[in-house]
Design an enzyme around this catalytic site. Structure first.
Site, PDB file in Angstrom:
ATOM      1  N   GLY A   1      -3.843   4.698   5.548  1.00  0.00           N
ATOM      2  CA  GLY A   1      -3.196   5.922   5.990  1.00  0.00           C
ATOM      3  C   GLY A   1      -4.161   7.002   6.414  1.00  0.00           C
ATOM      4  CG  ASP A   2      -7.854   7.374   4.230  1.00  0.00           C
ATOM      5  OD1 ASP A   2      -7.711   6.207   4.638  1.00  0.00           O
ATOM      6  OD2 ASP A   2      -8.552   7.673   3.237  1.00  0.00           O
TER       7      ASP A   2
ATOM      8  CD  GLU B   1      -2.841   7.133   0.714  1.00  0.00           C
ATOM      9  OE1 GLU B   1      -3.738   6.330   0.338  1.00  0.00           O
ATOM     10  OE2 GLU B   1      -2.739   7.534   1.881  1.00  0.00           O
ATOM     11  CG  ASN B   2      -4.176   7.855  -3.544  1.00  0.00           C
ATOM     12  OD1 ASN B   2      -5.227   7.833  -2.927  1.00  0.00           O
ATOM     13  ND2 ASN B   2      -3.319   8.866  -3.476  1.00  0.00           N
TER      14      ASN B   2
ATOM     15  CG  ASP C   1      -1.945   1.117   1.196  1.00  0.00           C
ATOM     16  OD1 ASP C   1      -1.808   2.030   0.352  1.00  0.00           O
ATOM     17  OD2 ASP C   1      -2.886   1.075   2.011  1.00  0.00           O
TER      18      ASP C   1
END
Length: 502
Positions: free
Chosen positions: A328-329, A253-254, A251
């Site tokens: 992460g979010d 991000e995105n 991962d």
């Protein structure tokens, strides 16, 4: 929608201890890679590991020292003799640190059992075993729209490691952990790093995100390349994927990357009961993914090549936060089971990673990893349906209590019947709305508080009787459909009021 999964446990006993003659001892002083592998092989399950043989010792000897080491199972540094994790008792809010049976050894699960007693406990801190004190606690709400995380039920899953009873961290939707801000020594802004975790290959899902590793310093998606965490999930983010997973993924991000720009049909997945998942990233051009069975055998390289050419990943832009069980979010919709993991600075050698896998296998992990097996049990009612909490294991106050198809991994279908008569799951109690007593008053989940509306006595006819109201738990008109909301009603001995605690 929940999907039932099965698991098969395999016990791996011991490792082979080989005599090292004088020639090899002399050679070991100059050949570090051989020393790493043999150091991992001389550890035996059931005892404290030999000096220099544990994962952080191995990585450190190879020039890639650990900057974080987390486990509820064992020490990951041979010199470590501190606490592994902290539990908080629901009945009075008291806390206790759970330590080791011996230096460099295995968790003292008996400490937890004695402290939690007839109450329930949540894991509220996972201690970093390195000197950097990168401890993890339940994470705050993030930009994903999910609320703050809760700590995992401490007794949800017990397994065997080193011949000892130990507890894993059962991650359900709403459970997750995070460091406070950027963690000490963790890679940032394109620095090289590596990570591994031992997790379940059978208690997995496709939602976002069951991750362990580097994330944003705050719970927000700040762009491509701002994360670098290892994941095991059934998430096929970039099609095509081979099989149905679960896959070891990165991962960043995105995107959940299996190779290069995402898709990698050579990644065939790993659904063993215990999975070693490894990720390393030089922060500039290259990363690698490896997976293995934590009970036997070596590692298989799933990807070793270029970082994505999509914008933002060359170089990486890590922020140095640490997450466990979320994105992460703070996307915390997925599930998984975590046993141990470390993060290192620098790009680990293959020899070091192979030695770490050999050490993991030597632990002798055994037991199923997809079925809660603590003191709790299921409650079956009309039609053989299970008493369940709405909203898939998230367990907030006022959550509806209902009937649903029984599913082995559904945490909110496992209840503990306490000495005071209360029934609890995922840290809250079966409660009559408003502490009511009237016919037809529905039941819900609520913080355990000892009121009369949370007392349920099992009677000989199978009913669950609430003394305060003088009424029984009831399925309206004996309904058995998924989502049937439960209530209290005059006790009548009908099938609609027969519930079995398993």
């Amino acid at each position: 929608m929940r999907r039932k999964r099965s698991a098969a446990a395999r016990v791996v006993q011991g490792t082979v201890v080989r005599r090292v003659d004088r020639y090899w001892r002399a050679l070991l002083s100059t050949v570090a890679a051989v020393g790493l592998v043999l150091g991992a092989l001389i550890s035996l399950p059931g005892a404290a590991q030999a000096a220099g043989s544990l994962p952080c010792d191995i990585y450190g000897s190879a020039g890639t020292p650990c900057v974080a080491a987390h486990s509820t199972v064992r020490a990951l540094i041979s010199s470590y003799n501190g606490p592994l994790y902290q539990v908080t008792r629901a009945s009075d809010g008291a806390t206790a640190n759970i330590g080791l049976l011996s230096q460099g050894g295995y968790a003292d699960a008996g400490q937890q059992d004695a402290f939690c007693g007839n109450s329930t406990c949540a894991i509220t801190k996972i201690y970093d075993q390195t000197s950097r004190h990168n401890d993890l606690t339940p994470g705050p709400a993030g930009t994903s729209g999910m609320g703050a995380d809760r700590g995992a039920d401490a007794s949800e899953l017990s397994v065997t490691a080193g011949g000892h009873k130990v507890y894993g961290i059962w991650i359900s939707p709403g459970v997750g952990y995070r460091s406070s801000g950027a963690a000490s020594g963790v890679a940032v802004n394109g620095q090289a790093e590596g990570a591994y975790m031992v997790a379940s290959g059978t208690h997995v899902g496709s939602a976002c995100c069951f991750d362990y590793g580097n994330a944003e310093s705050t719970p927000a998606d700040t762009g491509n390349g701002h994360m670098d965490a290892v994941s095991i999930a059934t998430t096929c983010y970039f099609a095509p994927c081979t099989g149905s997973g679960p896959w070891v993924e990165a991962d960043m991000e995105n995107g959940m990357f299996q190779g290069d720009n995402g898709s990698n049909t050579a990644n065939t997945g790993n659904n063993s009961t215990y999975v070693t998942a490894m990720l390393k990233n030089n922060g500039q051009t290259t990363y690698a993914l490896k997976g293995g069975n934590s009970q036997t055998g070596g590692l298989r390289t799933q990807w070793a090549g270029a970082l994505p050419t999509r914008g933002g990943y060359r170089p990486m832009h890590q922020e140095g936060g640490i997450i466990l069980g979320t994105g992460g979010d703070n996307s915390n919709w997925n599930m998984g089971t975590f046993f141990e993991g470390v993060m290192v600075t620098g790009y680990p050698t293959d020899a070091a990673e192979n030695a770490v896998q050999a050490n993991i296998v030597s632990v002798g992990y055994s037991g199923e990893t997809d079925v809660p097996n603590g003191p709790q049990g299921t409650i079956t009612g009309p039609g053989g349906q299970c008493v369940d909490v709405a909203a898939d294991d998230t367990g907030v106050n006022r959550a509806a209590v209902q009937l649903w198809n029984c599913q082995s991994y559904a945490e909110d279908q496992y209840w503990t019947h306490h000495a005071n008569g209360s029934l609890s799951t995922i840290g809250r109690c079966l409660d009559i709305i408003g502490n009511g007593t009237a016919n037809g008053t529905q039941v819900e989940l609520w913080d355990c508080n000892g009121v009369g509306g949370q007392v349920w006595n099992q009677r000989a006819d199978g009913s669950l009787f609430n003394p305060q109201s003088g009424r029984c738990l009831d399925s309206p008109n004996g309904a058995t459909a998924n989502g049937t909301r439960l209530r209290i009603w005059d006790c009548n001995g009908s099938a609609a009021q027969r519930f079995t605690l398993h």
